[in-house]
Design a protein around this motif. Structure first.
Motif, mmCIF file in Angstrom:
data_model
loop_
_atom_site.group_PDB
_atom_site.id
_atom_site.type_symbol
_atom_site.label_atom_id
_atom_site.label_comp_id
_atom_site.label_asym_id
_atom_site.label_seq_id
_atom_site.Cartn_x
_atom_site.Cartn_y
_atom_site.Cartn_z
ATOM 1 N N LEU A 43 -32.084 -9.128 -13.852
ATOM 2 C CA LEU A 43 -31.461 -8.087 -14.657
ATOM 3 C C LEU A 43 -31.556 -6.760 -13.910
ATOM 4 O O LEU A 43 -32.610 -6.408 -13.390
ATOM 5 N N MET A 44 -30.431 -6.060 -13.855
ATOM 6 C CA MET A 44 -30.379 -4.790 -13.144
ATOM 7 C C MET A 44 -29.800 -3.735 -14.087
ATOM 8 O O MET A 44 -28.885 -4.024 -14.868
ATOM 9 N N ARG A 45 -30.344 -2.550 -14.018
ATOM 10 C CA ARG A 45 -29.795 -1.476 -14.855
ATOM 11 C C ARG A 45 -28.394 -1.130 -14.365
ATOM 12 O O ARG A 45 -28.174 -0.851 -13.198
ATOM 13 N N ALA A 46 -27.438 -1.175 -15.288
ATOM 14 C CA ALA A 46 -26.055 -0.851 -14.959
ATOM 15 C C ALA A 46 -25.714 0.577 -15.372
ATOM 16 O O ALA A 46 -24.853 1.212 -14.767
ATOM 17 N N HIS A 47 -26.388 1.057 -16.410
ATOM 18 C CA HIS A 47 -26.041 2.362 -16.953
ATOM 19 C C HIS A 47 -27.197 2.850 -17.813
ATOM 20 O O HIS A 47 -27.938 2.042 -18.376
ATOM 21 N N ARG A 48 -27.345 4.138 -17.915
ATOM 22 C CA ARG A 48 -28.334 4.720 -18.825
ATOM 23 C C ARG A 48 -27.572 5.574 -19.829
ATOM 24 O O ARG A 48 -26.788 6.433 -19.449
ATOM 25 N N VAL A 49 -27.785 5.323 -21.111
ATOM 26 C CA VAL A 49 -27.121 6.095 -22.154
ATOM 27 C C VAL A 49 -28.088 7.140 -22.711
ATOM 28 O O VAL A 49 -29.290 6.905 -22.777
ATOM 29 N N HIS A 50 -27.548 8.297 -23.052
ATOM 30 C CA HIS A 50 -28.325 9.404 -23.626
ATOM 31 C C HIS A 50 -27.676 9.816 -24.932
ATOM 32 O O HIS A 50 -26.461 9.749 -25.067
ATOM 33 N N GLN A 59 -28.886 0.119 -20.090
ATOM 34 C CA GLN A 59 -28.015 -1.022 -20.320
ATOM 35 C C GLN A 59 -28.102 -1.896 -19.081
ATOM 36 O O GLN A 59 -28.104 -1.392 -17.959
ATOM 37 N N MET A 60 -28.199 -3.199 -19.295
ATOM 38 C CA MET A 60 -28.478 -4.135 -18.207
ATOM 39 C C MET A 60 -27.266 -5.011 -17.908
ATOM 40 O O MET A 60 -26.435 -5.259 -18.768
#
Length: 73
Positions: A43-50, A59-60
Protein backbone atom coordinates in the motif's frame (compact mmCIF):
# COMPACT_ATOMS: atom_id res chain seq x y z
CA UNK A 1 -10.32 -3.22 24.17
CA UNK A 2 -7.72 -0.74 22.96
CA UNK A 3 -8.96 2.28 21.07
CA UNK A 4 -7.02 3.53 18.03
CA UNK A 5 -7.58 7.12 19.27
CA UNK A 6 -8.47 7.86 22.86
CA UNK A 7 -8.75 11.65 22.75
CA UNK A 8 -11.99 13.63 22.92
CA UNK A 9 -14.43 12.81 20.14
CA UNK A 10 -18.07 13.23 19.36
CA UNK A 11 -20.52 10.58 18.16
CA UNK A 12 -19.99 11.36 14.45
CA UNK A 13 -16.19 11.17 14.78
CA UNK A 14 -16.43 7.96 16.81
CA UNK A 15 -18.70 6.35 14.18
CA UNK A 16 -16.37 7.44 11.35
CA UNK A 17 -13.31 6.03 13.15
CA UNK A 18 -15.09 2.71 13.71
CA UNK A 19 -16.06 2.54 10.01
CA UNK A 20 -12.43 3.10 9.00
CA UNK A 21 -11.26 0.43 11.47
CA UNK A 22 -13.85 -2.08 10.21
CA UNK A 23 -12.96 -1.41 6.58
CA UNK A 24 -9.24 -1.70 7.34
CA UNK A 25 -9.84 -5.05 9.03
CA UNK A 26 -11.65 -6.34 5.92
CA UNK A 27 -8.88 -4.95 3.69
CA UNK A 28 -6.25 -6.75 5.76
CA UNK A 29 -8.14 -10.02 5.35
CA UNK A 30 -8.32 -9.51 1.58
CA UNK A 31 -4.59 -8.70 1.43
CA UNK A 32 -3.85 -11.90 3.35
CA UNK A 33 -5.94 -13.92 0.88
CA UNK A 34 -4.20 -12.30 -2.11
CA UNK A 35 -0.77 -13.08 -0.64
CA UNK A 36 -1.80 -16.69 0.00
CA UNK A 37 -2.95 -16.87 -3.64
CA UNK A 38 0.51 -15.75 -4.82
CA UNK A 39 0.38 -11.96 -5.14
CA UNK A 40 2.52 -9.37 -3.39
CA UNK A 41 0.58 -6.35 -2.14
CA UNK A 42 2.05 -3.03 -1.04
CA UNK A 43 0.00 0.00 0.00
CA UNK A 44 1.34 3.39 -1.01
CA UNK A 45 0.00 6.82 -0.15
CA UNK A 46 -1.59 8.27 -3.27
CA UNK A 47 -2.95 11.48 -1.81
CA UNK A 48 -3.35 13.33 1.46
CA UNK A 49 -6.66 15.08 2.12
CA UNK A 50 -7.04 18.08 4.44
CA UNK A 51 -10.20 19.58 5.87
CA UNK A 52 -8.79 23.09 6.35
CA UNK A 53 -9.08 22.83 10.15
CA UNK A 54 -5.86 20.92 10.85
CA UNK A 55 -7.00 17.35 10.26
CA UNK A 56 -5.71 15.18 7.44
CA UNK A 57 -5.93 11.65 6.13
CA UNK A 58 -3.91 9.54 3.75
CA UNK A 59 -5.59 7.87 0.78
CA UNK A 60 -3.92 4.66 -0.32
CA UNK A 61 -3.41 2.84 -3.61
CA UNK A 62 -2.35 -0.82 -3.85
CA UNK A 63 0.80 -1.83 -5.70
CA UNK A 64 0.25 -5.43 -6.84
CA UNK A 65 2.94 -7.78 -8.08
CA UNK A 66 2.10 -11.21 -9.42
CA UNK A 67 4.95 -13.52 -10.43
CA UNK A 68 5.14 -14.54 -14.07
CA UNK A 69 3.86 -18.05 -14.59
CA UNK A 70 5.54 -20.20 -17.22
CA UNK A 71 3.46 -20.77 -20.35
CA UNK A 72 1.96 -24.24 -20.60
CA UNK A 73 3.30 -26.30 -23.47
Amino acid sequence: MAEPFNGPKNHDVDAAIRKVADTLHRLNLQIHQAVEAGASIELMRAHRVHNGRGQWGDQMVPIVRVPDTPAKE
